[in-house]
Design a protein around this motif. Structure first.
Motif, short mmCIF file in Angstrom:
data_model
loop_
_atom_site.label_atom_id
_atom_site.label_comp_id
_atom_site.label_asym_id
_atom_site.label_seq_id
_atom_site.Cartn_x
_atom_site.Cartn_y
_atom_site.Cartn_z
N LEU A 1 0.63 -1.14 0.12
CA LEU A 1 -0.27 0.44 -0.23
C LEU A 1 0.53 1.42 -0.12
CD1 LEU A 1 -3.74 0.58 1.80
CD2 LEU A 1 -1.64 2.12 1.80
N ALA A 2 0.48 2.46 -1.08
CA ALA A 2 1.47 3.71 -0.98
C ALA A 2 0.03 4.45 -1.38
CB ALA A 2 2.52 3.55 -1.55
N THR A 3 0.19 5.64 -1.56
CA THR A 3 -0.35 6.79 -1.38
C THR A 3 -1.05 6.77 -2.93
OG1 THR A 3 -0.59 9.36 -1.08
CG2 THR A 3 1.79 8.99 -2.26
N ASP A 4 -0.32 6.44 -3.94
CA ASP A 4 -0.35 6.83 -5.40
C ASP A 4 -0.11 4.81 -5.84
OD1 ASP A 4 1.51 6.78 -6.24
OD2 ASP A 4 1.68 8.87 -6.29
N ASN A 5 -0.69 4.76 -6.72
CA ASN A 5 -0.18 3.39 -8.11
C ASN A 5 1.09 3.33 -7.97
OD1 ASN A 5 -1.27 1.22 -9.11
ND2 ASN A 5 -0.44 1.93 -10.39
N GLU A 6 2.26 4.47 -8.21
CA GLU A 6 3.00 4.69 -9.20
C GLU A 6 3.68 4.01 -7.56
OE1 GLU A 6 5.62 7.73 -10.59
OE2 GLU A 6 4.22 8.16 -10.87
N GLN A 7 4.01 4.55 -6.47
CA GLN A 7 4.47 4.53 -5.23
C GLN A 7 4.58 2.78 -4.88
OE1 GLN A 7 6.64 6.93 -3.99
NE2 GLN A 7 7.45 5.24 -2.69
N ALA A 8 2.72 2.24 -4.92
CA ALA A 8 2.81 0.98 -4.48
C ALA A 8 3.95 0.26 -4.92
CB ALA A 8 2.03 1.20 -4.56
N ARG A 9 3.64 0.95 -6.97
CA ARG A 9 3.77 -0.60 -7.82
C ARG A 9 5.90 -0.32 -7.84
NH1 ARG A 9 0.76 -1.70 -11.74
NH2 ARG A 9 2.67 -2.13 -13.78
N ILE A 10 6.41 0.87 -7.87
CA ILE A 10 8.13 0.70 -6.96
C ILE A 10 8.34 -0.21 -5.88
CG2 ILE A 10 9.93 1.84 -6.36
CD1 ILE A 10 8.65 4.75 -7.31
N SER A 11 7.06 -0.01 -4.62
CA SER A 11 7.99 -0.61 -3.52
C SER A 11 7.40 -2.42 -4.16
CB SER A 11 6.95 -0.07 -2.20
OG SER A 11 7.08 -1.73 -1.72
N LYS B 1 -0.37 -8.09 -3.11
CA LYS B 1 -1.34 -7.61 -4.58
C LYS B 1 -1.07 -5.62 -3.83
CE LYS B 1 -6.17 -9.29 -4.47
NZ LYS B 1 -6.86 -9.93 -4.48
N ILE B 2 -1.12 -5.03 -5.06
CA ILE B 2 -0.94 -3.65 -5.04
C ILE B 2 -2.11 -2.96 -4.29
CG2 ILE B 2 -0.83 -1.84 -5.53
CD1 ILE B 2 1.30 -2.89 -7.83
N LEU B 3 -2.09 -2.10 -3.36
CA LEU B 3 -3.46 -1.41 -3.13
C LEU B 3 -3.02 0.64 -3.31
CD1 LEU B 3 -4.58 -3.31 0.43
CD2 LEU B 3 -6.17 -2.94 -2.16
N CYS B 4 -3.80 1.33 -4.17
CA CYS B 4 -3.68 1.98 -4.06
C CYS B 4 -4.00 2.89 -2.65
CB CYS B 4 -3.96 2.77 -5.38
SG CYS B 4 -3.85 3.99 -5.19
N GLY B 5 -3.91 4.26 -2.34
CA GLY B 5 -3.80 4.89 -0.61
C GLY B 5 -4.56 6.13 -1.03
N THR B 6 -5.42 6.48 -2.80
CA THR B 6 -5.83 8.06 -2.84
C THR B 6 -7.34 7.70 -1.75
OG1 THR B 6 -6.03 7.02 -4.89
CG2 THR B 6 -4.79 8.31 -5.02
N LYS B 7 -7.41 8.64 -2.08
CA LYS B 7 -9.40 9.05 -1.56
C LYS B 7 -9.89 8.67 -2.52
CE LYS B 7 -8.00 12.90 0.52
NZ LYS B 7 -8.33 14.86 0.88
N ASN C 1 -8.96 -8.24 3.45
CA ASN C 1 -7.92 -9.36 5.40
C ASN C 1 -6.70 -9.91 5.01
OD1 ASN C 1 -8.58 -10.75 7.00
ND2 ASN C 1 -9.36 -12.45 6.40
N GLY C 2 -5.92 -9.18 5.44
CA GLY C 2 -4.45 -9.73 5.74
C GLY C 2 -3.29 -9.46 6.07
N SER C 3 -1.92 -8.72 5.28
CA SER C 3 -1.29 -8.13 5.99
C SER C 3 -1.01 -7.29 4.51
CB SER C 3 0.69 -9.68 5.94
OG SER C 3 -0.28 -10.18 6.89
N ILE C 4 -0.14 -5.96 5.39
CA ILE C 4 -0.43 -4.17 5.19
C ILE C 4 0.91 -4.64 5.06
CG2 ILE C 4 -1.10 -2.36 4.58
CD1 ILE C 4 -4.01 -3.15 5.35
N PHE C 5 1.60 -3.64 4.10
CA PHE C 5 2.60 -3.53 3.67
C PHE C 5 2.70 -2.06 3.00
CE2 PHE C 5 3.12 -7.24 4.08
CZ PHE C 5 3.83 -7.86 5.37
N VAL C 6 3.31 -0.40 4.41
CA VAL C 6 3.19 0.38 3.19
C VAL C 6 4.24 0.89 3.16
CG1 VAL C 6 1.79 2.60 4.04
CG2 VAL C 6 0.80 0.42 4.83
N VAL D 1 3.15 9.97 3.98
CA VAL D 1 2.18 10.70 2.91
C VAL D 1 0.68 9.71 2.29
CG1 VAL D 1 3.72 12.54 1.53
CG2 VAL D 1 3.28 9.98 0.80
N VAL D 2 0.43 8.51 3.00
CA VAL D 2 -0.54 8.08 2.86
C VAL D 2 -1.75 8.94 4.04
CG1 VAL D 2 -1.34 5.80 3.54
CG2 VAL D 2 0.89 6.22 2.48
N ASN D 3 -2.79 8.84 3.11
CA ASN D 3 -4.00 9.84 3.50
C ASN D 3 -4.37 9.13 5.39
OD1 ASN D 3 -7.11 9.11 3.68
ND2 ASN D 3 -7.15 11.39 2.62
#
Length: 198
Positions: A20-30, A67-73, A84-89, A94-96
């Motif tokens: 999970l990151a604030t936007d799709n691009e950042q989440a994909r980098i990680s 999976k990737i989660l995008c953290g935008t509003k 349901n699961g483990s989350i890596f932020v 900058v996450v909402n």
């Protein structure tokens, strides 16, 4: 690495992991780091499948997914309730905050869920990341004082005091020590001379 480990290393069938990151691009980098682990190892290529579009990783033996989660509003808030699961932020500062509220109990029905957040504290002292940073510090203080602390929370911090002055940063007798305090990867990932110059 931690997300990839939780995908299979815990040996939990049907595990769900999320970058999970604030936007799709950042989440994909990680998330790309995990996919690169798989692509570079011939044995992993037999055990895991990577979706070419979404980059979702599936462990074919345990039927677990990463999976990737995008953290935008917006639609995220309602569409991700109940994950349901483990989350890596990544880049927590900058996450909402509303997004993090939605995923707060993401691991409630898992045996051993993990929520890992990595970041600088950031400059937004009202934001989610800074509040998490202060909460981690407070938990350490409670543990040291013998108070009612959260034993499930591990707060690792590499920093210099917020009261460090610009003069301290320019002081040749102090700068090397300050750089070491705030950079745990010094000499392995980060280069001393570049940080000093910056």
């Amino acid at each position: 690495a931690n997300g990839f480990y939780m995908l299979s290393g815990d040996d939990e069938k049907g595990q769900k992991c999320f970058s999970l990151a604030t936007d799709n691009e950042q989440a994909r980098i990680s998330h790309n780091h995990a996919t690169n682990f798989i692509r570079q190892h011939p044995l992993f290529n037999k055990r895991y499948k990577i979706d070419g579009t979404s980059l979702e990783i599936t462990d074919l033996y345990t039927r677990s997914s990463y999976k990737i989660l995008c953290g935008t509003k917006g639609s995220f808030t309602f569409s991700k309730e109940g994950i349901n699961g483990s989350i890596f932020v990544d880049e927590t500062h900058v996450v909402n905050e509303l997004v993090m509220k939605v995923v707060e109990y993401a691991g409630a029905s898992r045996r051993q869920p993990l929520k890992m957040q990595l970041s600088t504290a950031g400059a937004d002292t009202q934001g989610y990341g800074f509040k998490e940073y202060e909460g981690g510090r407070e938990n350490i203080k409670l543990a040291g004082d013998g108070g009612d602390f959260d034993f499930r929370l591990l707060h690792c911090e590499y920093s210099i005091s917020q009261s460090t002055s610009v003069d301290d940063l320019r002081d040749e007798t102090k700068i090397d020590s300050l750089i070491r305090s705030a950079n745990p990867s010094l000499g392995r990932i980060t280069i001393h001379s570049e940080i000093k110059q910056a």
